[in-house]
Design a protein around this motif. Structure first.
Motif, mmCIF file in Angstrom:
data_model
loop_
_atom_site.group_PDB
_atom_site.id
_atom_site.type_symbol
_atom_site.label_atom_id
_atom_site.label_comp_id
_atom_site.label_asym_id
_atom_site.label_seq_id
_atom_site.Cartn_x
_atom_site.Cartn_y
_atom_site.Cartn_z
ATOM 1 N N TRP A 191 0.987 -1.133 0.075
ATOM 2 C CA TRP A 191 0.216 0.113 0.205
ATOM 3 C C TRP A 191 0.785 1.259 0.010
ATOM 4 O O TRP A 191 1.805 1.301 0.777
ATOM 5 C CB TRP A 191 -0.799 -0.112 1.371
ATOM 6 C CG TRP A 191 -1.888 -1.037 1.175
ATOM 7 C CD1 TRP A 191 -2.184 -2.264 1.458
ATOM 8 C CD2 TRP A 191 -3.278 -0.808 0.578
ATOM 9 N NE1 TRP A 191 -3.191 -2.875 1.473
ATOM 10 C CE2 TRP A 191 -4.038 -2.076 0.807
ATOM 11 C CE3 TRP A 191 -4.120 0.493 0.209
ATOM 12 C CZ2 TRP A 191 -5.344 -1.959 0.477
ATOM 13 C CZ3 TRP A 191 -5.422 0.371 -0.090
ATOM 14 C CH2 TRP A 191 -6.158 -1.023 -0.249
ATOM 15 N N GLU A 194 0.274 5.480 1.010
ATOM 16 C CA GLU A 194 -0.366 6.382 1.662
ATOM 17 C C GLU A 194 -0.451 7.846 1.239
ATOM 18 O O GLU A 194 0.405 8.116 0.731
ATOM 19 C CB GLU A 194 0.094 6.475 3.080
ATOM 20 C CG GLU A 194 0.525 4.994 3.676
ATOM 21 C CD GLU A 194 -0.699 4.444 4.442
ATOM 22 O OE1 GLU A 194 -1.524 5.083 4.788
ATOM 23 O OE2 GLU A 194 -0.631 3.120 4.979
ATOM 24 N N ARG A 238 -2.147 11.364 2.726
ATOM 25 C CA ARG A 238 -2.652 11.858 3.809
ATOM 26 C C ARG A 238 -3.072 13.325 3.541
ATOM 27 O O ARG A 238 -3.602 14.109 4.468
ATOM 28 C CB ARG A 238 -2.094 11.584 5.163
ATOM 29 C CG ARG A 238 -1.717 10.097 5.387
ATOM 30 C CD ARG A 238 -1.297 10.184 6.818
ATOM 31 N NE ARG A 238 -2.267 10.110 7.708
ATOM 32 C CZ ARG A 238 -3.153 9.127 8.134
ATOM 33 N NH1 ARG A 238 -3.330 8.167 7.363
ATOM 34 N NH2 ARG A 238 -4.234 9.494 8.901
ATOM 35 N N GLU A 257 -10.430 4.475 1.663
ATOM 36 C CA GLU A 257 -10.285 4.974 2.723
ATOM 37 C C GLU A 257 -9.829 4.363 3.958
ATOM 38 O O GLU A 257 -10.403 2.903 3.924
ATOM 39 C CB GLU A 257 -11.787 5.579 3.207
ATOM 40 C CG GLU A 257 -11.938 6.527 4.217
ATOM 41 C CD GLU A 257 -13.488 6.928 4.771
ATOM 42 O OE1 GLU A 257 -14.266 6.650 3.617
ATOM 43 O OE2 GLU A 257 -13.843 7.613 5.562
ATOM 44 N N GLU A 258 -9.053 4.673 4.683
ATOM 45 C CA GLU A 258 -8.443 3.936 5.738
ATOM 46 C C GLU A 258 -9.507 3.248 6.603
ATOM 47 O O GLU A 258 -10.336 3.939 7.024
ATOM 48 C CB GLU A 258 -7.349 4.637 6.595
ATOM 49 C CG GLU A 258 -7.620 5.759 7.150
ATOM 50 C CD GLU A 258 -6.310 6.430 7.959
ATOM 51 O OE1 GLU A 258 -5.390 6.010 8.024
ATOM 52 O OE2 GLU A 258 -6.656 7.594 8.510
ATOM 53 N N GLY A 259 -9.132 1.936 7.088
ATOM 54 C CA GLY A 259 -10.161 1.393 7.936
ATOM 55 C C GLY A 259 -11.331 0.644 7.263
ATOM 56 O O GLY A 259 -12.018 -0.372 7.770
ATOM 57 N N ARG A 260 -11.442 0.961 5.977
ATOM 58 C CA ARG A 260 -12.497 0.372 5.089
ATOM 59 C C ARG A 260 -11.932 -0.909 3.927
ATOM 60 O O ARG A 260 -12.655 -1.359 3.186
ATOM 61 C CB ARG A 260 -13.193 1.239 4.271
ATOM 62 C CG ARG A 260 -14.029 2.151 5.285
ATOM 63 C CD ARG A 260 -14.854 3.138 4.701
ATOM 64 N NE ARG A 260 -16.208 2.693 4.235
ATOM 65 C CZ ARG A 260 -17.036 3.704 3.638
ATOM 66 N NH1 ARG A 260 -16.812 4.752 3.604
ATOM 67 N NH2 ARG A 260 -18.153 2.926 3.369
ATOM 68 N N GLU A 261 -10.674 -1.096 4.421
ATOM 69 C CA GLU A 261 -9.866 -2.122 3.322
ATOM 70 C C GLU A 261 -10.526 -3.453 3.328
ATOM 71 O O GLU A 261 -10.985 -4.082 2.320
ATOM 72 C CB GLU A 261 -8.432 -2.432 3.737
ATOM 73 C CG GLU A 261 -7.366 -1.126 3.503
ATOM 74 C CD GLU A 261 -7.637 -0.188 4.937
ATOM 75 O OE1 GLU A 261 -8.587 -0.438 5.723
ATOM 76 O OE2 GLU A 261 -6.815 0.642 5.078
ATOM 77 N N ARG A 318 -2.175 0.572 -5.000
ATOM 78 C CA ARG A 318 -3.231 0.611 -4.169
ATOM 79 C C ARG A 318 -2.659 1.437 -3.055
ATOM 80 O O ARG A 318 -1.600 1.809 -2.565
ATOM 81 C CB ARG A 318 -3.060 -0.832 -3.433
ATOM 82 C CG ARG A 318 -3.614 -2.076 -4.225
ATOM 83 C CD ARG A 318 -3.026 -3.155 -3.372
ATOM 84 N NE ARG A 318 -3.702 -4.503 -4.135
ATOM 85 C CZ ARG A 318 -3.409 -4.831 -5.443
ATOM 86 N NH1 ARG A 318 -2.443 -4.286 -5.998
ATOM 87 N NH2 ARG A 318 -3.942 -5.787 -6.025
ATOM 88 N N ARG A 363 -3.729 3.995 0.130
ATOM 89 C CA ARG A 363 -4.656 4.161 1.321
ATOM 90 C C ARG A 363 -4.745 5.572 1.785
ATOM 91 O O ARG A 363 -3.600 6.015 1.786
ATOM 92 C CB ARG A 363 -4.043 3.295 2.532
ATOM 93 C CG ARG A 363 -4.944 3.434 3.833
ATOM 94 C CD ARG A 363 -4.278 2.644 5.070
ATOM 95 N NE ARG A 363 -4.157 0.930 4.725
ATOM 96 C CZ ARG A 363 -3.118 0.544 4.677
ATOM 97 N NH1 ARG A 363 -1.840 1.126 4.755
ATOM 98 N NH2 ARG A 363 -2.886 -0.730 4.449
ATOM 99 N N VAL A 364 -5.936 6.082 1.808
ATOM 100 C CA VAL A 364 -6.189 7.483 2.073
ATOM 101 C C VAL A 364 -6.835 7.898 3.403
ATOM 102 O O VAL A 364 -7.628 6.998 3.663
ATOM 103 C CB VAL A 364 -6.779 8.406 0.805
ATOM 104 C CG1 VAL A 364 -6.099 8.123 -0.301
ATOM 105 C CG2 VAL A 364 -8.248 7.804 0.863
ATOM 106 N N SER A 365 -6.510 9.111 4.011
ATOM 107 C CA SER A 365 -7.253 9.373 5.327
ATOM 108 C C SER A 365 -8.610 9.786 4.993
ATOM 109 O O SER A 365 -9.022 10.005 3.730
ATOM 110 C CB SER A 365 -6.542 10.629 5.879
ATOM 111 O OG SER A 365 -6.601 11.672 5.027
#
Lengths: 272, 272
Positions: free
Chosen positions: B4, B6, B8, B58-62, B78, B80-82
């Motif tokens: 991943w 990132e 932010r 969205e982070e936490g929804r992977e 891939r 991951r975004v805040s």
């Protein structure tokens, strides 16, 4: 013709009430009036015998609406408003210049009105544009009434009123929590659209007798408890590479297949 | 599976480019990529063989998107975004948690692709929801291609992509300024929907042969120069008290009447 009133402040109580009506679904539900925008919808309402309480015209655009203003009943207040006030009254991005407030009229949902006609019951159709288009299609197809089950868009919402293009003035519409009485009172067959493979192809159904049609939300479809009441699950044969139609498109295809079969029965030169 | 990345900050160049793509029609027209939101559209694109360049979650929804992420090609980044960055990438009010950037692929509009199939040409259909629903209906009906004439909504606009539910991946679509070459090259008949009283009722038309269908904007209808090319003006018989249907509903009724007549010809148990 009565003389013009003037409103130049957005803090005017009439203006504030209309703004609240446009923005708050809960306020709309308990108020016995509605707001229509644009001369097309106004004319449709007047033609259907609806009585406006007040018409608000943006100053400088009165001449454009001469025909509508001429058709207003003498009891209707004519209000000229400044451009900033008009923007406050308009729900659209390109305001039409005319808005009217009407006493809300419900067309009666009686067995007499509905005898011998199709009924449509929607389950969870949230998108206002879809609900409006379905109301318009149902009115055009001569459906007896449209019932909006739980989770459907409020049929008095401004977007629904716009998309329905006057269907509200000619078609009985009701929001219902429980369709059981409607299922119990039905005389014809109940059809539900579904994607199930075992569903009957639309064009294999005889649709000349009045029916109750169930249409469900995008994705979820008609809830299982309602499907259990249906005499047949129906699918629209799709030769192309898509899984499903938009719900408003599916309603149009089904209701107009019934229109076609009835015209065919009446032998009006229909191709079989 | 690749690791991943990132992001932010909303000032990240990738984020800024996507925001611009979402908001500016002129930027969208010249860029060779597009953005899709939600796992339904992403899955439809992947199934049709489209290759994503990057996917933003969205982070936490992977975990919710495990199936889609599993199906991505190894070349796809891939990211991951805040949550604030994701809101910047999303065009919808209730963001789905996943967005992807794809290289844009045009399906070829060749005579071979189109031989023996219906064509749809739209005139001035501005409303993105209508254009999207029409694309979806046309794809479901097995139409060869949809041509968007002057004044139509941009078919790559986010609202059109959402309403079309994946039609873009299976249906050739082109914006055209001048339909003359298409009129000149046609082999079948040309039908235009119109409200004119002298128009032929839809159900009196033989629709088994491929045709070019013209549909116009709400109100204005199909422009007179195009109507002049039509072999027949067609009206949909409406037993109810409405003047017209929503254009997307009218398209559905016409194209699926052609589907019905062809199924009927193929003798698949169709009611006449």
């Amino acid at each position: 013709m009565s003389s013009w009133q003037e409103i130049r402040s957005r803090d005017n109580p009439q203006v504030r009430a209309i703004r609240r009506w446009l923005n708050e679904a809960s306020f709309r539900r308990r108020e016995p009036w509605l707001v229509l925008e644009g001369d097309h919808l106004l004319t449709a309402a007047l033609q259907a015998g609806w009585m406006p309480e007040a018409v608000f015209v943006e100053e400088g655009r009165e001449a454009r609406f001469a025909a509508v203003l001429e058709a207003l009943p003498p009891t209707c207040a004519r209000v000229r408003v400044s451009a900033p006030v008009f923007r406050a009254l308009a729900a659209t991005e390109t305001p039409s210049g005319i808005v009217a407030r009407f006493a809300r009229r419900m067309l009666a949902l009686t067995p007499e009105v509905l005898a011998g006609r199709d009924l449509v019951l929607l389950d969870g159709v949230q998108e206002p544009g879809n609900v409006g288009a379905i109301l318009r299609t149902a009115a055009a197809a001569g459906v007896g009434a449209v019932l909006l089950g739980p989770g459907c868009a409020d049929h008095w919402a401004p977007k629904v009123l716009r998309a329905a293009m006057g269907a509200h003035f000619v078609l009985p519409i009701a929001a219902i929590d429980d369709p059981e009485p409607w299922f119990a009172a039905r005389r014809g067959r109940v059809f539900a659209t579904a994607l199930a493979e075992k569903a009957v192809p639309l064009y294999a159904l005889g649709l000349k007798a009045p029916a109750l049609w169930l249409f469900g939300a995008e994705g979820a479809g008609v809830r299982p408890e309602w499907l259990a009441v249906a005499d047949a699950c129906v699918r629209i044969p799709m030769p192309g590479a898509m899984e499903s139609l938009n719900v408003a498109a599916a309603v149009a295809v089904c209701l107009f297949e019934a229109v076609r079969q009835r015209l065919c029965q009446a032998k009006k030169g229909v191709v079989s």
